[in-house]
Structure formats: structure tokens, C-alpha cells
Design a protein around this motif. Structure first.
Motif: not given
Lengths: 114, 114
Positions: A28-36, A90-94, A101-107
Motif C-alpha cells: 500500500n506504499h505510494l513513494y519509491f526510492y533507490w539508494y546505493r 543498491y537499496f530499494c525503499a518505499s 511516514d517512514t521509508q522502509y528499506f529492502g535488504p
């Protein structure tokens, strides 16, 4: 508890090849991010994506990079022609919505360019 | 532009001792502040966050942080460290607004000795 998932966990590629890193954000998240994160360095923002378009990008995110939300669940980062210096985690977050709201990061996906 | 400084690259503490990790931020408006933890080979887990209100925030795993506007600091504390707390800790600042990219510090690596 819902979580962000990323595949693959490790990708090895030859310089000049195209790679696609995949992320499944929380549903149900609407904002998406990539970090490295280059090995031994800090986590750096690449791009944010909302409402099917890029909302902000860093100077790292040049024409070699693109993002896409091809369906209702996946969020991808494509690197067209990889360079040695693209080797990084490379990390994805939403984030669901709203500025608090908090950004939750993938592994993360570890990309190694040879 | 927002920025975060973590002056300690590496900290070693004895198990059971108290811990304080320093973080200073630079941001023109009211910051949104975070502490994330990263275990080796793992993603980023949110420990706690500050958006407004009480300047002492409690997080998971017994961590707390105090926002001090006058010192532009958001130091992380734990009264008694456990061996499982050994990890890298990142302070981060988020800009206001929906897109809210997060800017990370360089991290502090915590070693816990028996």
C-alpha cells in the motif's frame, strides 16, 4: 509484518552490460526510492518515484539509469551500460504517504561489475 | 542542502557498558531525523525517528535518541550494550514534504567486546 523485497541478492555482470534490479515495495506504499552504497561509503540517494514519475534524482542518476514501475507491484532500476564504478549495494525503499511516514528499506542487491 | 556528520567512524565498548553515538545535522528547516542500523550483509533497519514533539524518542532494541535543536544534534544512546548490538549505525536527515529523500551520515561501526 510486510517488508520490501529485492532480487537478486547478488548480481555479477560485465562492464558495458545492462542490468535490471528488481524491488517489490510494501503493497500500500505510494513513494519509491533507490539508494546505493559503495563498499565502505555512506548510503547515497539516487532517485524518488511517485505517481508514475520521477520526483527527484541526484547527480549520480544520469542517463545510464532509469526506473520503472511496470505493474502494480514491481519497481525496477535499470543501468544501461554498467561501469566498474557502479559496483555497489543498491537499496530499494518505499513509503506509504505523507512527509512523516517512514521509508522502509529492502535488504539490498549487491552489484559487482567486472 | 541537508547533511549529516557522524564524527566517530569506529567505537568499541564492553558488553554491559553504556553507549552514545554522535550525530550532527545541517538543515534549514525543522528536520526529520532517523537512526538506522545495518548488520553485516543486511539491509537498513529503522531504530527510531524524530519528527516533532518530545525531543527524547524511544526506539526498538532499547535505544533512545535526543534531539537538541541548539546543538543541531541527534545522539543515539543505549544504557547497556549487548553483543548483538555490534553493527553499523547510520544517522539520517529527511527533508520535509512528501518525496522526502533521506540523507545519510557516513556511519559509525560499533564493536562490542566481552
Amino acid at each position: 509484518e510486510p517488508e520490501v523485497t529485492q532480487t537478486p541478492s547478488h548480481q555479477v555482470t560485465q562492464m558495458g552490460q545492462e542490468v535490471i534490479l528488481r524491488c517489490v515495495p510494501i503493497s500500500n506504499h505510494l513513494y519509491f526510492y533507490w539508494y546505493r552504497q559503495i563498499l565502505g561509503q555512506k548510503v547515497e540517494f539516487l532517485v524518488s518515484f511517485y505517481n508514475n514519475e520521477i520526483s527527484e534524482k541526484s547527480e549520480i542518476f544520469d542517463d545510464q539509469f532509469s526506473v520503472e514501475r511496470p505493474d502494480g507491484s514491481n519497481f525496477t532500476l535499470k543501468i544501461r551500460s554498467t561501469k566498474l564504478e557502479d559496483s555497489a549495494m543498491y537499496f530499494c525503499a518505499s513509503k506509504r504517504s505523507g512527509s512523516t511516514d517512514t521509508q522502509y528499506f529492502g535488504p539490498g542487491t549487491r552489484l559487482t561489475v567486472l | 542542502a541537508q547533511s549529516v556528520t557522524q564524527p566517530d567512524i569506529h567505537i568499541t565498548v564492553s558488553e554491559g557498558a553504556s553507549l552514545e553515538l554522535r550525530c550532527n545535522y545541517s538543515y534549514g528547516a525543522t528536520p526529520y531525523l532517523f537512526w538506522y542500523v545495518q548488520s553485516p550483509g543486511q539491509g537498513l533497519q529503522l531504530l527510531l525517528k524524530y519528527f516533532s514533539g518530545d525531543t527524547l524518542v524511544q526506539g526498538i532494541k532499547g535505544f533512545e535518541a535526543e534531539f537538541k535543536r541548539s546543538q543541531s544534534s541527534f545522539n543515539l544512546r543505549k544504557p547497556s550494550v549487548h553483543w548483538s548490538d555490534a553493527a553499523e549505525y547510520f544517522c539520517a536527515v529527511g527533508a520535509g514534504g512528501g518525496y522526502q529523500k533521506v540523507t545519510f551520515g557516513t556511519g559509525t561501526k560499533l564493536q562490542v567486546i566481552p
